[in-house]
Structure formats: C-alpha cells, structure tokens
Scaffold this active site. Structure first.
Site, mmCIF file in Angstrom:
data_model
loop_
_atom_site.group_PDB
_atom_site.id
_atom_site.type_symbol
_atom_site.label_atom_id
_atom_site.label_comp_id
_atom_site.label_asym_id
_atom_site.label_seq_id
_atom_site.Cartn_x
_atom_site.Cartn_y
_atom_site.Cartn_z
ATOM 1 N N HIS A 21 -17.842 35.188 -30.341
ATOM 2 C CA HIS A 21 -19.002 34.401 -30.820
ATOM 3 C C HIS A 21 -18.762 33.854 -32.229
ATOM 4 O O HIS A 21 -19.709 33.626 -32.981
ATOM 5 C CB HIS A 21 -20.289 35.226 -30.835
ATOM 6 C CG HIS A 21 -20.541 36.008 -29.582
ATOM 7 N ND1 HIS A 21 -21.313 35.538 -28.558
ATOM 8 C CD2 HIS A 21 -20.083 37.226 -29.194
ATOM 9 C CE1 HIS A 21 -21.346 36.441 -27.579
ATOM 10 N NE2 HIS A 21 -20.580 37.469 -27.948
ATOM 11 N N LYS B 58 -9.647 16.239 -51.409
ATOM 12 C CA LYS B 58 -9.601 16.533 -49.971
ATOM 13 C C LYS B 58 -8.187 16.565 -49.399
ATOM 14 O O LYS B 58 -7.336 15.768 -49.752
ATOM 15 C CB LYS B 58 -10.395 15.474 -49.182
ATOM 16 C CG LYS B 58 -11.882 15.498 -49.374
ATOM 17 C CD LYS B 58 -12.564 16.750 -48.837
ATOM 18 C CE LYS B 58 -12.498 16.841 -47.326
ATOM 19 N NZ LYS B 58 -13.317 15.813 -46.684
ATOM 20 N N GLN C 262 -6.381 0.264 -7.406
ATOM 21 C CA GLN C 262 -5.457 -0.274 -8.408
ATOM 22 C C GLN C 262 -5.791 0.287 -9.795
ATOM 23 O O GLN C 262 -4.919 0.385 -10.659
ATOM 24 C CB GLN C 262 -5.567 -1.804 -8.421
ATOM 25 C CG GLN C 262 -4.709 -2.472 -9.465
ATOM 26 C CD GLN C 262 -4.652 -3.975 -9.261
ATOM 27 O OE1 GLN C 262 -4.062 -4.459 -8.303
ATOM 28 N NE2 GLN C 262 -5.306 -4.720 -10.134
ATOM 29 N N SER D 135 -8.567 11.853 -48.755
ATOM 30 C CA SER D 135 -9.780 11.057 -48.633
ATOM 31 C C SER D 135 -9.685 9.893 -49.605
ATOM 32 O O SER D 135 -9.167 10.031 -50.710
ATOM 33 C CB SER D 135 -10.992 11.926 -48.971
ATOM 34 O OG SER D 135 -12.069 11.118 -49.398
ATOM 35 N N ASN E 231 0.818 -1.221 0.000
ATOM 36 C CA ASN E 231 0.000 0.000 0.000
ATOM 37 C C ASN E 231 0.849 1.268 0.000
ATOM 38 O O ASN E 231 0.597 2.197 -0.772
ATOM 39 C CB ASN E 231 -0.939 0.015 1.209
ATOM 40 C CG ASN E 231 -1.893 -1.162 1.189
ATOM 41 O OD1 ASN E 231 -1.977 -1.887 0.199
ATOM 42 N ND2 ASN E 231 -2.613 -1.367 2.279
ATOM 43 N N GLU F 162 -7.595 17.316 -35.582
ATOM 44 C CA GLU F 162 -8.836 16.640 -35.163
ATOM 45 C C GLU F 162 -8.560 15.565 -34.114
ATOM 46 O O GLU F 162 -9.312 15.398 -33.155
ATOM 47 C CB GLU F 162 -9.514 15.991 -36.372
ATOM 48 C CG GLU F 162 -10.089 16.984 -37.351
ATOM 49 C CD GLU F 162 -10.605 16.290 -38.601
ATOM 50 O OE1 GLU F 162 -11.818 16.281 -38.808
ATOM 51 O OE2 GLU F 162 -9.785 15.760 -39.374
HETATM 52 N N1 ARG Z 1 -1.449 -3.675 -7.213
HETATM 53 C C1 ARG Z 1 -1.914 -2.968 -6.091
HETATM 54 C C2 ARG Z 1 -2.427 -1.565 -6.506
HETATM 55 O O1 ARG Z 1 -1.953 -1.063 -7.443
HETATM 56 C C3 ARG Z 1 -0.840 -2.819 -5.079
HETATM 57 C C4 ARG Z 1 -1.342 -2.637 -3.698
HETATM 58 C C5 ARG Z 1 -1.981 -3.892 -3.276
HETATM 59 N N2 ARG Z 1 -2.407 -3.836 -1.908
HETATM 60 C C6 ARG Z 1 -3.257 -4.724 -1.384
HETATM 61 N N3 ARG Z 1 -3.555 -4.556 -0.156
HETATM 62 N N4 ARG Z 1 -3.783 -5.686 -2.111
HETATM 63 O O2 ARG Z 1 -3.282 -1.009 -5.884
#
Ligand code: ARG
Length: 456
Positions: free
Chosen positions: A156, A283, A322, A277, A110, A290
């Site tokens: 405008h 064209k 994720q 085109s 995390n 675009e």
């Molecule tokens: N692949 C996960 C993400 O990008 C990494 C973190 C995963 N954490 C967990 N508690 N499963 O979020």
C-alpha cells in the site's frame, strides 16, 4: 498504373479515395516478408508444375532485384501504390512482363498479408525475447551489486518490512521471465502458414500448401482456409504480451520516479539520462522513466484498438483489417524502444547503498519481528499482534522508535519481552532471520542470484 483489380470498373479510383485507402506507408515495412512469401509461393507453383522452371527463375531473380531496389530507395513506395503487395507485383510486371503476371496464381492478397504478418511477428518475437533478456541481465547485475543493500519494502506504499534491494530487483527478473515465456509460447501459434488459403475458400489449382510452409520454415499450415485469412488472434496475443511487458516496465518506472524524488533520495540518474527544467534551475527530472510509463498508454491503446476492429467482423476478410498493422507495429516498436531505454537508464542510475541503514534502525517496520519474537515464546499469533500494536501505538504517540522504549516499558506491556529484543531493532537482523524459501534472507537471495546466472 491501374489497380490490380481494375478491369471490371469503368473508372479509376478517385485520387482522394486511393489516398484514403492506401496502406503502403504502413505495410511498406513488410517488403522483405512479402518477397520471401512470394519466392516460396513461386517455388511451390513450379514444383507443382503450375508454372515452368524458367518462369520460376525469372520471377525469383526479379523479386531479388526489387528487394534491392526498395532497400536502396530506387523503388519508391508512395501512396499511389495501394499497398506493398500491389507495389511489388506492379514492379515485377514492369520488369519481366507477362511472366510476372503468373506470380499471383492461386493466391490472394488476403492470404498474402496474413502470411506477411506472421513472418514479421516471428522475427519480432525472437528479437523482443532477446531485448527482454538484456534487461534481465542488467537487473541481475544490479541485484548482485546490491545483495546487501537494505531498503524498506512496501505494501500500500506504506513501509512494511525491511528487505534487500536485490530481492526487489529479482522480482522484476521473474516478471520479465514470464514475459519471455509468453512470447515463446505465442511463437507456436504464429509460426503457421496461411498461404494458399487464397481469398478464403481455397483454390481449384493443385497447390501444395505444406511445401511453401516448409520453405518458409513454418511449422505447418493454418488448416482452415477461412480462418487463415480472417483471424487476427495471434496479433492480438502478441500485442497483449507487449502490453504486459509495458505494464511491468511502467511499474518499474514508477518506482524509479519515486526513488529519485528528494523524499526517497534513493536513486539518482546520470546527467545523460535526466532532464532539467526551463524555469526551475534546481530540477533534475526523471523524464525517461516517465516516458516509458506514458508510452504504456500507446500499447494498451493498440490492444484495445485491434480488439475493437475485430469484434464485429463477419467472416472472412474485411478491409477493416488493414488497420491491424498500425497497431501491431506501434505495439512492437514502442515496447522494444522502452525495453532498450530501460536497460540504459538502469545502467546509468546510482542507488545509494546506505540510504536506509540508519533510518531503519528501530523503525516501526520491524514490528512484525517483535510479533514473531513473542510467537516463538509461545504467545498465540493474534495475541502477539495485539500486544505489539500497543507498543507501536506508544511509539507513534511519543514520536519515538522501537529501541527508544526501555525494557521496563516493554515488560509493562508483556512480561515475555527480554533484553534480547534489542537485537531485533537492526533491519539486517530482521532480514537475516527470514527462513522461508524465496524470502529476503541473504542466503535465499544468493541462491536466486546463482540460479538466474545459470538461466540467463
Ligand atoms: N492492404 C490490405 C490489408 O492490409 C491487403 C489485403 C487486401 N485485400 C482485399 N481484399 N482488398 O488488409
């Protein structure tokens, strides 16, 4: 290979479930950031005497090798690895056994992913600023070439007043300057380390978060460990900055598309930057402008996409997050590509310098100059506006231009008109007569160009 977290389970993840949840085809891109983060983490663990110097060296050497293996394709990042963090750690354990298992001490994926993303953004922000700067330089060069090119200015999309084309281009330089400012400002918030927040609550192991932050050249840590792993504001801000850049690019694209039409006949693209085109041989299409306009949808989509992902997530980490990387990468890559192609497109576009010279002589877009003329002769503005309105109405009725009316006609409408009004019917006079700061007068444009040359 078993997943990193597998021991409390009796069975392995179903293949379809792993395939569905694997993110490595997207987050594989972060391998450099992931390894940089791991090296800083290991150095911190060793400094804190949580692991030995020998283990530190072993892990760092192996991580450097893994980096090379990924670059030269020896280590395949396939979907069977859950994500980039697992892939690298698995390979580390494969290479150095038990020692490799010490890397993840006091760390969670995390805080690891939150760090990787911040390191990626820091790099990309700096890169994007450079790419925006290149585009500004292209615009400035064009502005210099066109400091006496006259075009009709619009509000405008109706002809409003004549302006210098340089003035119009300089307006875009201003927009892109603010875009760079936004990116640079964002950097302050991005460049903070979430590492050491662990899963979210912090850790009982005696780590030094500021030390690893310093090694990564970050300006301190994301203080609150819950916030450090749960927050995605900085990504949203970054994508939002990209969206604003795309909005600017899209407006410019729209103008290029209009200018290249036969109706405007002001811009034409080199053959390498236009398409034909398959059906209509005559064209020449403005596809690149675009496509930039169209790709704006992708970036806005990612902004709304990530805002939507985050909107109802309880603290702290949730797997929904994720999905953030898809949007981050999509926004950054699209914006960078579009900026680059816009620079190329502009350097391969020919703007017809004299396109509007004749057309604007006596044009009704000089009406404001007639109003100002009367105002200078002490006619109250509102009244002057009304009088000139009558002149315009007569011109429209008779389908003629301002200089086609005789002085007698003018005098009939107001006695203060004199022969010198005919000087006003040249668009250049209108432009030269502008006095206010930032206006379209050649003097002001020269000043702006000079200033931008210093700044860019
Ligand atoms: N692949 C996960 C993400 O990008 C990494 C973190 C995963 N954490 C967990 N508690 N499963 O979020």
């Amino acid at each position: 290979m078993m997943a990193l977290w597998n021991s409390r389970f009796k069975k392995q993840l179903a293949e379809s479930a792993l395939k569905f949840s694997s993110s490595i085809d997207i987050d594989g891109k972060l391998f450099n950031e992931d390894i940089d983060g791991s090296i800083a983490h290991v150095k911190m663990l060793s400094k804190q005497k949580i692991i030995s110097k020998t283990d530190e060296k072993k892990i760092i050497n192996a991580l450097d090798e893994i980096r090379k293996e990924i670059i030269n394709g020896k280590l395949k990042l396939d979907w069977k690895k859950e994500d980039i963090h697992s892939a690298i750690e698995e390979r580390l354990v494969e290479k150095i056994g038990e020692t490799g298992k010490r890397l993840h001490t006091a760390r969670s994926r995390n805080d690891q992913i939150a760090l990787d993303e911040r390191l990626y953004m820091r790099k990309e922000i700096l890169d994007l600023v450079k790419v925006v700067l290149s585009l500004q330089k292209v615009l400035l060069k064009l502005a210099e070439e066109h400091k006496s090119t006259v075009i009709p200015g619009y509000t405008h999309l109706q002809r409003a007043q004549p302006i210098l084309f340089a003035h119009h281009l300089l307006a875009y330089i201003e927009m892109f300057q603010r875009d760079k400012e936004r990116l640079n400002d964002l950097l302050k918030r991005v460049n903070k380390s979430p590492l050491g927040a662990a899963a979210f609550a912090g850790t009982s192991i005696n780590i030094d978060r500021n030390f690893s932050a310093k090694l990564l050249k970050m300006d301190g840590i994301v203080e609150n460990s819950i916030d450090a792993v749960s927050d995605r504001d900085t990504l949203i801000e970054f994508i939002s900055a990209c969206s604003i850049i795309m909005m600017h690019l899209s407006r410019l694209s729209e103008e290029l598309i209009l200018w290249s039409s036969q109706e405007f006949s002001f811009a034409s693209f080199d053959d390498e930057y236009a398409t034909g085109s398959s059906l209509m041989p005559q064209k020449k299409n403005p596809d690149f402008a675009e496509l930039i306009r169209g790709k704006t949808g992708r970036v806005y989509g990612s902004l709304i996409g990530l805002l939507t992902i985050m909107k109802a997530l309880p603290l702290a980490y949730n797997r929904d997050m994720q999905e953030d990387k898809f949007h981050l990468f999509n926004a950054v890559e699209t914006t960078k590509d579009c900026l680059k192609i816009m620079s190329e497109l502009l350097t391969h576009t020919n703007f017809n310098k004299n396109r509007f010279d004749e057309e604007l002589v006596g044009d009704l877009s000089l009406a404001t100059d007639l109003v100002d003329y009367l105002v200078k002769k002490e006619v109250p503005f509102r009244k002057a506006h009304h009088i000139v309105g009558k002149i315009i109405s007569k011109c429209v009725e008779e389908n003629i231009k301002l200089h086609h009316l005789s002085l007698k006609d003018y005098k009939k409408i107001h006695p203060k008109f004199e022969n010198d009004i005919y000087n006003l019917f040249n668009p250049r006079t209108s432009i030269n007569n502008k006095k206010s700061a930032g206006s379209t007068s050649p003097k002001e444009i020269e000043k702006q160009i000079k200033n931008w040359k210093k700044v860019l």
